[in-house]
Each structure stands twice: as C-alpha cells, then as structure tokens.
Design an enzyme around this catalytic site. Sequence first.
Site, PDB file in Angstrom:
ATOM      1  N   GLN A  64       0.851  -1.192   0.000  1.00  0.00           N
ATOM      2  CA  GLN A  64       0.000   0.000   0.000  1.00  0.00           C
ATOM      3  C   GLN A  64       0.889   1.245   0.000  1.00  0.00           C
ATOM      4  O   GLN A  64       1.624   1.494   0.951  1.00  0.00           O
ATOM      5  CB  GLN A  64      -0.864  -0.034   1.252  1.00  0.00           C
ATOM      6  CG  GLN A  64      -1.714   1.177   1.497  1.00  0.00           C
ATOM      7  CD  GLN A  64      -2.047   1.328   2.959  1.00  0.00           C
ATOM      8  OE1 GLN A  64      -2.531   0.408   3.596  1.00  0.00           O
ATOM      9  NE2 GLN A  64      -1.783   2.486   3.517  1.00  0.00           N
ATOM     10  N   SER A 101       1.900   6.624   2.351  1.00  0.00           N
ATOM     11  CA  SER A 101       2.719   7.572   3.127  1.00  0.00           C
ATOM     12  C   SER A 101       3.916   8.070   2.339  1.00  0.00           C
ATOM     13  O   SER A 101       4.515   7.340   1.557  1.00  0.00           O
ATOM     14  CB  SER A 101       3.233   6.899   4.408  1.00  0.00           C
ATOM     15  OG  SER A 101       2.176   6.404   5.168  1.00  0.00           O
ATOM     16  N   SER A 146       5.183  -1.211   3.709  1.00  0.00           N
ATOM     17  CA  SER A 146       5.339  -2.600   4.147  1.00  0.00           C
ATOM     18  C   SER A 146       5.254  -3.535   2.943  1.00  0.00           C
ATOM     19  O   SER A 146       4.397  -3.348   2.073  1.00  0.00           O
ATOM     20  CB  SER A 146       4.243  -2.978   5.151  1.00  0.00           C
ATOM     21  OG  SER A 146       4.246  -2.094   6.232  1.00  0.00           O
ATOM     22  N   GLU A 166      -7.910  -1.231   6.758  1.00  0.00           N
ATOM     23  CA  GLU A 166      -6.628  -1.420   7.448  1.00  0.00           C
ATOM     24  C   GLU A 166      -6.845  -1.367   8.949  1.00  0.00           C
ATOM     25  O   GLU A 166      -6.330  -2.187   9.704  1.00  0.00           O
ATOM     26  CB  GLU A 166      -5.639  -0.336   7.015  1.00  0.00           C
ATOM     27  CG  GLU A 166      -4.303  -0.440   7.738  1.00  0.00           C
ATOM     28  CD  GLU A 166      -3.231   0.488   7.161  1.00  0.00           C
ATOM     29  OE1 GLU A 166      -3.577   1.465   6.494  1.00  0.00           O
ATOM     30  OE2 GLU A 166      -2.049   0.204   7.407  1.00  0.00           O
TER      31      GLU A 166
HETATM   32  C1  LIG Z   1       5.250  -0.738  11.065  1.00  0.00           C
HETATM   33  C2  LIG Z   1       4.740   0.301  10.100  1.00  0.00           C
HETATM   34  C3  LIG Z   1       4.255  -0.089   8.873  1.00  0.00           C
HETATM   35  C4  LIG Z   1       3.778   0.861   7.956  1.00  0.00           C
HETATM   36  N1  LIG Z   1       3.331   0.439   6.725  1.00  0.00           N
HETATM   37  C5  LIG Z   1       2.894   1.360   5.830  1.00  0.00           C
HETATM   38  C6  LIG Z   1       2.466   0.942   4.519  1.00  0.00           C
HETATM   39  O1  LIG Z   1       2.490  -0.248   4.177  1.00  0.00           O
HETATM   40  N2  LIG Z   1       2.065   1.890   3.632  1.00  0.00           N
HETATM   41  C7  LIG Z   1       2.016   3.218   3.952  1.00  0.00           C
HETATM   42  O2  LIG Z   1       1.597   4.000   3.112  1.00  0.00           O
HETATM   43  N3  LIG Z   1       2.424   3.649   5.171  1.00  0.00           N
HETATM   44  C8  LIG Z   1       2.863   2.754   6.120  1.00  0.00           C
HETATM   45  N4  LIG Z   1       3.297   3.178   7.359  1.00  0.00           N
HETATM   46  C9  LIG Z   1       3.336   4.616   7.636  1.00  0.00           C
HETATM   47  C10 LIG Z   1       2.288   5.091   8.638  1.00  0.00           C
HETATM   48  O3  LIG Z   1       1.004   5.091   8.055  1.00  0.00           O
HETATM   49  C11 LIG Z   1       2.748   6.500   9.070  1.00  0.00           C
HETATM   50  O4  LIG Z   1       3.983   6.356   9.762  1.00  0.00           O
HETATM   51  C12 LIG Z   1       1.730   7.126   9.997  1.00  0.00           C
HETATM   52  O5  LIG Z   1       0.558   7.466   9.291  1.00  0.00           O
HETATM   53  C13 LIG Z   1       2.291   8.398  10.659  1.00  0.00           C
HETATM   54  O6  LIG Z   1       2.844   9.270   9.718  1.00  0.00           O
HETATM   55  P1  LIG Z   1       4.306   9.890   9.933  1.00  0.00           P
HETATM   56  O7  LIG Z   1       5.242   8.762  10.233  1.00  0.00           O
HETATM   57  O8  LIG Z   1       4.604  10.756   8.773  1.00  0.00           O
HETATM   58  O9  LIG Z   1       4.205  10.768  11.269  1.00  0.00           O
HETATM   59  P2  LIG Z   1       3.681  12.273  11.366  1.00  0.00           P
HETATM   60  O10 LIG Z   1       2.411  12.422  10.606  1.00  0.00           O
HETATM   61  O11 LIG Z   1       4.812  13.178  10.992  1.00  0.00           O
HETATM   62  O12 LIG Z   1       3.362  12.397  12.909  1.00  0.00           O
HETATM   63  C14 LIG Z   1       4.367  12.711  13.890  1.00  0.00           C
HETATM   64  C15 LIG Z   1       3.684  12.819  15.268  1.00  0.00           C
HETATM   65  O13 LIG Z   1       2.718  13.914  15.259  1.00  0.00           O
HETATM   66  C16 LIG Z   1       1.433  13.438  15.657  1.00  0.00           C
HETATM   67  N5  LIG Z   1       0.399  14.109  14.860  1.00  0.00           N
HETATM   68  C17 LIG Z   1       0.452  14.370  13.524  1.00  0.00           C
HETATM   69  N6  LIG Z   1      -0.681  14.991  13.130  1.00  0.00           N
HETATM   70  C18 LIG Z   1      -1.471  15.121  14.241  1.00  0.00           C
HETATM   71  C19 LIG Z   1      -2.771  15.678  14.476  1.00  0.00           C
HETATM   72  N7  LIG Z   1      -3.482  16.209  13.472  1.00  0.00           N
HETATM   73  N8  LIG Z   1      -3.272  15.613  15.743  1.00  0.00           N
HETATM   74  C20 LIG Z   1      -2.552  15.066  16.749  1.00  0.00           C
HETATM   75  N9  LIG Z   1      -1.302  14.542  16.591  1.00  0.00           N
HETATM   76  C21 LIG Z   1      -0.778  14.559  15.354  1.00  0.00           C
HETATM   77  C22 LIG Z   1       1.450  11.936  15.335  1.00  0.00           C
HETATM   78  O14 LIG Z   1       0.538  11.232  16.169  1.00  0.00           O
HETATM   79  C23 LIG Z   1       2.904  11.562  15.640  1.00  0.00           C
HETATM   80  O15 LIG Z   1       3.045  11.320  17.026  1.00  0.00           O
HETATM   81  C24 LIG Z   1       3.766   2.244   8.293  1.00  0.00           C
HETATM   82  C25 LIG Z   1       4.267   2.647   9.555  1.00  0.00           C
HETATM   83  C26 LIG Z   1       4.746   1.692  10.444  1.00  0.00           C
HETATM   84  C27 LIG Z   1       5.257   2.159  11.786  1.00  0.00           C
END
Ligand SMILES: Cc1cc2nc3c(=O)[nH]c(=O)nc-3n(C[C@H](O)[C@H](O)[C@H](O)COP(=O)(O)OP(=O)(O)OC[C@H]3O[C@@H](n4cnc5c(N)ncnc54)[C@H](O)[C@@H]3O)c2cc1C
Length: 400
Positions: free
Chosen positions: A111, A114, A146, A229
Amino acid sequence: MSEVTEAEVQRLVDTLLAEHSNDDMVGFLGAQFDAGLARMDYPVSHGGLDASPKLQDVVDAALEKAGRRYPWTRNPMGIGMCGPTIIARGTEEQQARFMRPIFTAEEIWCQLFSEPGAGSDVAGLATRAVKDGDEWVINGQKIWTSSAHIAAWGLLLARTDPEAPKHKGLTAFLIDMHQPGVEVRPIRSMAGASGFNEVFFTDAKVPDSMRIGDVGEGWRVANATLMNERVSIGSSTPARGSGLIAGAVKAWEGCNDKTPARLDRLMRTWVDAEVLRLGSLRAAAKREKGVPGPEGSVLKLLSGKVGHAVAALVVELMGPDGMLCGTYTRATSRTRNENTGEGMMNQSDPVLAFVGSPGSTIAGGTIDIQKNIVGERVLGLPREPGFDPNTPWSQIPRNG
Ligand SMILES: Cc1cc2nc3c(=O)[nH]c(=O)nc-3n(C[C@H](O)[C@H](O)[C@H](O)COP(=O)(O)OP(=O)(O)OC[C@H]3O[C@@H](n4cnc5c(N)ncnc54)[C@H](O)[C@@H]3O)c2cc1C
C-alpha cells in the site's frame, strides 16, 4: 445478498476438504476461492457467495479444525486492504484479474500512501501522476511501504490535480511494482528486520485501465483502504486468555519477583486485552457488508495500546533476560518463510515483539489520529482547526 444457508456453506466446506485434502497450499487456496469460500460477502466468481459475512465463521471454524487455517501473514496488505478496496471500488476486470492471486498469495501487494512529507496528513501527498495518452506517468517517493520489497503490485495514491483542494486532487492506481522506474530500498527497523521500504518512482507507467475509481476520487478510495486497514489491524480475535496476553501470563508464572504491584499490572492488562477481544467480537458480529465505518478506529486505538502494554509487561516480568535478544538479526530484506509467510518480525521472541510493538501504535494512522477520528466521527466533536478545505493543494506550505 443471496440466501445461502449455514448448512449449504458447511456442505461446500466439507466437499472442499474431501476433494483437496492433499493439495499444496496454493492449490488448496485456489480451490477454496473457486468454491466461493474465500470471503462470504464477496461477489460470486470473486471468491465469495454474495452472502452474509457472518457465515464466514462456519468456513473458518471448519478449516481450523481440519488444520487448514488461512495463512493471514502471507499477504497481509493484499488480503486486509488492497483486496477489499478492489472489491469496493475496482472494475469488474480488475476484480477478475487480481482477487484470486491475492487470496492464494501468488501476488503479494503493498500500500503506497505515506510519503516523507505526508503521513498523518496523507491527503497532502506530493507524488505526481500525469496523464499521457492512455497511460499515467508517475514521479515521486513513498516511505514506510510494508512488503514493497516482495510485492508484485501496489495500491498507489498520487496527485493528479495540484490546483484542486488537497483531498480532491488525488487519484488511486494499481501499479506493477516490477517495472523500470520503480526502485525499492528496504529500511531497517529497530526490531532488526526490514519489513518496510522507501519506494522511488521515476517515470513509472500505469495504464488508465489500472486506475481505481474516478480521476480525483482517490481520497474516497484511500478511505475505503484505511478503514479496512484499521479493522484488519485492530480486530483479530484470539480465544479468551490466548493471544498476546497468554505470553504475559506465562511470563508471570516464570517470574522470580512476583510483587503485588506486578500482579495488579498483569490483572489490569488482562482486563484491557479482554475488553479489546470482546470489542472485536462485537464489531465482527455487527459488521455488515461493505466498507467498515470509523468504529474500526476504536479497535485500532485499543489494539496498539494493549499490544504495546502487554509486550512491555512481558519483558519486565522476564527480569534481566528481558534485556537479551538472542535472535536479533540485522537482515537487509524480509526473510520469508514460504510455509507460514512470517518474517516481518519474530513475534515468538518476546523481546523482539517488545521492540517492534511501538510500530502498531503508528502503522495505519497513529494513536493521536485515531483519537481525532473517534472524536470527530464517532462522538461528533468539532473538527480540529486547519486550512480552509477549499485551499488549492499547490498553495499549502510544506517541506520539500
Ligand atoms: C510498522 C509500520 C508499517 C507501515 N506500513 C505502511 C504501509 O504499508 N504503507 C504506507 O503508506 N504507510 C505505512 N506506514 C506509515 C504510517 O502510516 C505512518 O507512519 C503514519 O501514518 C504516521 O505518519 P508519519 O510517520 O509521517 O508521522 P507524522 O504524521 O509526521 O506524525 C508525527 C507525530 O505527530 C502526531 N500528529 C500528527 N498529526 C497530528 C494531528 N493532526 N493531531 C494530533 N497529533 C498529530 C502523530 O501522532 C505523531 O506522534 C507504516 C508505519 C509503520 C510504523
């Protein structure tokens, strides 16, 4: 919906088991799909019987008893997210082409949502898709994808209209991961393995027939995927006292320092795990045909928290042994066991399970984001402040 009865489903499973007892896994799964026993609520000829999803319990119980439990870990993105999205939003041709190899795990899926600058705010993503005749040309970067390193296909969300508001300028595509212009670079997690990746697109191509949903309708498609998901991450339902919490009880039995405070923590964690289990059962029982609703976020929220709490408790109860991680390997690619499909993380090693557990509080939307969804869409609280939703994406400030 068809009027298939429980007795008819039972007869179909009995026939499947009688006629395919010696088949290899792929052969057996193919026969299960062809018999309409892959997922009861899917259309006939796409793995289902267009029947009540509740009848799936009959199939699952019979297969479990026969030692033919479905290998969920072989193609988690395909089964849990991309397949349901293709059923919900895809064309008849796309369903006919993809659903069977997704179920048999002959084609692994990933998928591609991100990006480095768009995780929680995935609608702000920047990967571009530009139409060129009958195909689309893709340029940009995804991250945390992933299974991308073993995937044959990906569900891609890309920006097709930068001048539209951010949620309205997106389109979803089914992209061939084995073409020139798609580069996958594994990322090593702190749990040792590399289950997720960076993916770079440089003039990669997608035929228009592999667009899923209308142009500009990508956010609706993405929502169907994300709801699935959250349900698939949040709603596994082990039997009472089994699953992760069984590991905590076992660690308690072997613990050399059984203080009342630790027993109290074990009891609280057990209760939380049981609440999650019962919530999952209730959601499964209530679930009607179609795309799951925001209540999946409640389960996702709980399962991330409970999973992390149980894993931390186990490691604490292990005492000094909880600091040792015997099987830690700095693998550069996912080691895939062809029989079990496992390899993302060694869940049987409690220390690795602990090190990997924060991932489940982030993947599929962080705990904070699930709280926002529950607040806004379940409890009806006011939306959090942000840009005017009509602002063109191109005018929203962003990094990079
Ligand atoms: C094990 C794993 C597997 C994954 N697999 C996939 C995959 O297959 N495909 C894919 O597309 N993505 C995948 N991801 C990505 C995942 O969806 C993102 O890491 C997640 O959505 C958070 O985005 P970010 O890492 O950019 O953090 P950010 O969005 O930068 O967030 C940073 C911090 O700010 C907080 N925050 C951000 N916005 C807000 C808000 N509006 N209100 C309150 N708090 C907020 C968050 O909670 C977090 O603590 C995976 C992640 C992990 C850990």
